[in-house]
Write a protein that holds these residues in place. Structure first.
Motif, PDB file in Angstrom:
ATOM      1  N   ASP A 305       0.827  -1.202   0.000  1.00 23.84           N
ATOM      2  CA  ASP A 305       0.000   0.000   0.000  1.00 23.84           C
ATOM      3  C   ASP A 305       0.864   1.256   0.000  1.00 23.84           C
ATOM      4  O   ASP A 305       0.589   2.223  -0.723  1.00 23.84           O
ATOM      5  N   LEU A 306       1.927   1.232   0.830  1.00 24.97           N
ATOM      6  CA  LEU A 306       2.810   2.394   0.907  1.00 24.97           C
ATOM      7  C   LEU A 306       3.472   2.668  -0.445  1.00 24.97           C
ATOM      8  O   LEU A 306       3.555   3.821  -0.890  1.00 24.97           O
ATOM      9  N   GLU A 307       3.920   1.619  -1.100  1.00 20.71           N
ATOM     10  CA  GLU A 307       4.543   1.781  -2.422  1.00 20.71           C
ATOM     11  C   GLU A 307       3.532   2.320  -3.439  1.00 20.71           C
ATOM     12  O   GLU A 307       3.840   3.218  -4.232  1.00 20.71           O
ATOM     13  N   ALA A 308       2.321   1.775  -3.397  1.00 18.35           N
ATOM     14  CA  ALA A 308       1.299   2.178  -4.375  1.00 18.35           C
ATOM     15  C   ALA A 308       0.878   3.632  -4.196  1.00 18.35           C
ATOM     16  O   ALA A 308       0.494   4.303  -5.169  1.00 18.35           O
ATOM     17  N   LEU A 309       0.948   4.126  -2.968  1.00 19.95           N
ATOM     18  CA  LEU A 309       0.542   5.501  -2.676  1.00 19.95           C
ATOM     19  C   LEU A 309       1.662   6.512  -2.916  1.00 19.95           C
ATOM     20  O   LEU A 309       1.456   7.708  -2.770  1.00 19.95           O
ATOM     21  N   SER A 310       2.851   6.014  -3.290  1.00 17.82           N
ATOM     22  CA  SER A 310       4.025   6.882  -3.415  1.00 17.82           C
ATOM     23  C   SER A 310       4.395   7.103  -4.871  1.00 17.82           C
ATOM     24  O   SER A 310       4.208   6.236  -5.727  1.00 17.82           O
ATOM     25  N   VAL A 311       4.961   8.274  -5.136  1.00 13.74           N
ATOM     26  CA  VAL A 311       5.471   8.558  -6.480  1.00 13.74           C
ATOM     27  C   VAL A 311       6.957   8.229  -6.572  1.00 13.74           C
ATOM     28  O   VAL A 311       7.472   7.913  -7.647  1.00 13.74           O
ATOM     29  N   TYR A 323       9.303   8.320   1.750  1.00  9.74           N
ATOM     30  CA  TYR A 323       8.335   8.052   0.697  1.00  9.74           C
ATOM     31  C   TYR A 323       7.572   9.336   0.369  1.00  9.74           C
ATOM     32  O   TYR A 323       6.970   9.944   1.256  1.00  9.74           O
ATOM     33  N   TYR A 324       7.590   9.737  -0.889  1.00  4.06           N
ATOM     34  CA  TYR A 324       6.847  10.901  -1.347  1.00  4.06           C
ATOM     35  C   TYR A 324       5.483  10.429  -1.839  1.00  4.06           C
ATOM     36  O   TYR A 324       5.387   9.688  -2.831  1.00  4.06           O
ATOM     37  N   ARG A 326       1.463  10.548  -3.212  1.00  6.28           N
ATOM     38  CA  ARG A 326       0.748  11.199  -4.315  1.00  6.28           C
ATOM     39  C   ARG A 326      -0.046  12.414  -3.856  1.00  6.28           C
ATOM     40  O   ARG A 326      -0.368  13.296  -4.660  1.00  6.28           O
ATOM     41  N   ASN A 327      -0.359  12.470  -2.551  1.00  7.86           N
ATOM     42  CA  ASN A 327      -1.130  13.616  -2.041  1.00  7.86           C
ATOM     43  C   ASN A 327      -0.243  14.798  -1.658  1.00  7.86           C
ATOM     44  O   ASN A 327      -0.710  15.771  -1.069  1.00  7.86           O
ATOM     45  N   GLY A 328       1.064  14.706  -1.974  1.00  7.78           N
ATOM     46  CA  GLY A 328       1.977  15.808  -1.709  1.00  7.78           C
ATOM     47  C   GLY A 328       2.687  15.723  -0.372  1.00  7.78           C
ATOM     48  O   GLY A 328       3.617  16.492  -0.113  1.00  7.78           O
ATOM     49  N   ARG A 329       2.276  14.797   0.485  1.00  9.49           N
ATOM     50  CA  ARG A 329       2.944  14.631   1.774  1.00  9.49           C
ATOM     51  C   ARG A 329       4.074  13.608   1.650  1.00  9.49           C
ATOM     52  O   ARG A 329       4.229  12.943   0.632  1.00  9.49           O
ATOM     53  N   HIS A 330       4.849  13.486   2.732  1.00  7.96           N
ATOM     54  CA  HIS A 330       5.892  12.460   2.747  1.00  7.96           C
ATOM     55  C   HIS A 330       5.857  11.711   4.077  1.00  7.96           C
ATOM     56  O   HIS A 330       5.462  12.250   5.104  1.00  7.96           O
ATOM     57  N   ILE A 331       6.283  10.439   4.027  1.00 10.84           N
ATOM     58  CA  ILE A 331       6.272   9.535   5.181  1.00 10.84           C
ATOM     59  C   ILE A 331       7.649   8.897   5.281  1.00 10.84           C
ATOM     60  O   ILE A 331       8.269   8.559   4.270  1.00 10.84           O
ATOM     61  N   TYR A 332       8.132   8.705   6.503  1.00 11.89           N
ATOM     62  CA  TYR A 332       9.398   8.009   6.709  1.00 11.89           C
ATOM     63  C   TYR A 332       9.141   6.575   7.185  1.00 11.89           C
ATOM     64  O   TYR A 332       8.319   6.349   8.083  1.00 11.89           O
ATOM     65  N   LEU A 333       9.844   5.617   6.599  1.00 11.16           N
ATOM     66  CA  LEU A 333       9.763   4.218   7.014  1.00 11.16           C
ATOM     67  C   LEU A 333      11.123   3.782   7.547  1.00 11.16           C
ATOM     68  O   LEU A 333      12.145   3.973   6.878  1.00 11.16           O
ATOM     69  N   LEU A 334      11.133   3.186   8.729  1.00  2.25           N
ATOM     70  CA  LEU A 334      12.378   2.737   9.343  1.00  2.25           C
ATOM     71  C   LEU A 334      12.566   1.230   9.161  1.00  2.25           C
ATOM     72  O   LEU A 334      11.629   0.453   9.323  1.00  2.25           O
ATOM     73  N   GLY A 335      13.790   0.848   8.809  1.00  2.00           N
ATOM     74  CA  GLY A 335      14.170  -0.559   8.789  1.00  2.00           C
ATOM     75  C   GLY A 335      13.373  -1.432   7.851  1.00  2.00           C
ATOM     76  O   GLY A 335      13.220  -2.632   8.102  1.00  2.00           O
ATOM     77  N   GLU A 336      12.850  -0.851   6.764  1.00  2.00           N
ATOM     78  CA  GLU A 336      12.068  -1.599   5.777  1.00  2.00           C
ATOM     79  C   GLU A 336      10.841  -2.271   6.392  1.00  2.00           C
ATOM     80  O   GLU A 336      10.323  -3.260   5.868  1.00  2.00           O
ATOM     81  N   GLY A 337      10.384  -1.742   7.519  1.00  2.00           N
ATOM     82  CA  GLY A 337       9.233  -2.335   8.189  1.00  2.00           C
ATOM     83  C   GLY A 337       9.574  -3.560   9.007  1.00  2.00           C
ATOM     84  O   GLY A 337       8.684  -4.213   9.571  1.00  2.00           O
TER      85      GLY A 337
END
Length: 416
Positions: A305-311, A323-324, A326-337
């Motif tokens: 889901d995270l990949e699909a929502l990212s550009v 992760y950038y 598509r809605n213009g925001r960004h999210i940080y993921l630690l340690g590949e989940g």
């Protein structure tokens, strides 16, 4: 059979220093090792283990070797192996190690197969991958195993499922379910080391942040308490009404993930289940939110889901990806989940693993002595082993406790 598969034997001296350092904080396991040196309870046996290859695990492997066993060790997470420790185990202690940091999924499975191909008499697992692969593809080897032990909640869930379906081929001791293990390892160990992983990866100030902890089992409780101790505002999400009520009475905000997604700064999953954070939650998160996981597998945050929502995504450091969306925001993921405490830090403190691995060592001895009387079921750790580990540890750290007087003992045994 290949003797070992590691990244670089030249790292051994660095690993040896780490192993010796950890040993100084593992006094209970050291006492057991001295006893095993004399009695050799595992003489002539092969032990196959799938565990995080850390300096603490190294000390368990060494104790099992001192007990007379030939030890074969694979990593239980592609990103948790300390390569210098793996090298030291091979070079200085003759432990057969099959692990390196950064394994592909294919390599990870290949390493576990190497352990299975040794045809072990006893197995020690962390997450169930070794035991499940034995049952799926190596039933003839599994049928000859005396017994196994399991270190994690996730693994116990999988092995109890095998038992329910009457497919379990050897007895398994649920070391994870021991009261002392859950209290010290799951609660205090993960509570501290998960926060340690987040801080190493991000250097963020916890004070004032809203930290969302998904799951209020022993792991979730420890994380929530440590985050609050650093000044964070802690929100707990749960599916169990009893645990949710406990979290409320412990002073934490309790709400659904759907609502928490809107206000959280840092999200830490600790449920052992899948899709705890998914598409609809990610879409509601504020820009700059940090996602990480303290459950065993990388399934609690839905990465597809995270990949699909990212550009696009960008590597920030050794443990952080941006992760950038598509809605213009960004999210940080630690340690590949994956496990944030082991991927982004060094796992539990040695004092914590001193207790967990003392249980594992004594459980291995118990299996040897009692396997003929055990059915193909998942068993709890015998209470006598838990009490011995607690008593040894108290003695080692210089704490004395009271004992019941004869009159007190008599009072507790009568009904009027």
């Amino acid at each position: 059979m290949t003797t070992y598969m590691i990244k670089d034997i030249g790292l051994a001296d660095s690993g040896l220093r780490k192993i010796i350092w950890a040993q100084g904080f593992m006094p209970t396991l050291k006492l057991i090792g001295e006893e095993f040196d004399r009695t050799k309870p595992l003489k002539g046996l092969k032990i196959g283990a799938c565990l995080h290859v850390t300096k603490e695990t190294a000390n368990l492997a060494i104790v099992l070797s001192r007990a007379g066993a030939e030890v074969f060790l694979a990593g239980s997470n592609p990103l948790s192996t300390q390569d210098d420790v793996a090298a030291a185990l091979v070079k200085y202690y003759n432990i057969r190690v099959f692990a390196w940091r950064g394994e592909s999924d294919k390599e990870y499975e290949e390493m576990i197969r190497k352990v299975i191909e040794s045809e072990p008499d006893i197995v020690i697992d962390d997450g169930g991958d070794l035991i499940v692969l034995l049952h799926e593809e190596y039933p003839e080897i599994a049928k000859n195993i005396l017994g196994g032990s399991e270190e994690t909640t996730t693994g116990v869930i999988r092995e109890r499922a095998l038992e329910r379906e009457k497919k379990l081929l050897f007895p398994v001791i649920a070391t994870n379910d021991a009261k002392i293990k859950r209290m010290v390892d799951n609660k205090f160990g993960t509570g501290q080391s998960a926060i340690d992983g987040i801080l190493r990866a991000t250097s963020v100030l916890m004070a004032g942040k809203t930290v969302v902890v998904a799951g209020y089992g022993y792991v979730g409780k420890g994380i929530a308490q440590r985050a609050r101790g650093l000044g964070a505002k802690v929100v707990v999400t749960e599916v169990d009404p009893i645990k949710a009520l406990e979290a409320h009475y412990d002073g934490f905000q309790v709400m659904s993930m759907d609502k928490a997604a809107e206000i959280g700064d840092i999200f830490i999953t600790a449920t052992g289940n899948i899709d705890v954070i998914r598409r609809e939650h990610i879409m509601k998160m504020k820009s700059g939110a940090i996602l990480c996981n303290a459950g065993h597998f990388n399934v609690e945050i839905n990465l597809r889901d995270l990949e699909a929502l990212s550009v696009r995504k960008e590597r920030i450091n050794y443990c952080t990806e941006k992760y950038y969306l598509r809605n213009g925001r960004h999210i940080y993921l630690l340690g590949e989940g994956r496990l944030v405490n082991l991927v982004c830090a060094e796992g539990h403190p040695s004092e914590v693993m001193n207790i967990s691995f003392s249980l594992q060592a004594l459980v291995a001895k118990y299996i040897v002595e009692n396997h003929q009387h055990l059915e193909n079921k998942v068993y709890n750790v015998p209470p006598s082993i838990e009490r011995n580990v607690a008593a040894y540890t108290l003695r080692a750290i210089g704490i004395q406790i009271d004992t019941l007087t004869p009159r007190q003992r008599e009072y507790l045994e009568r009904w009027k």
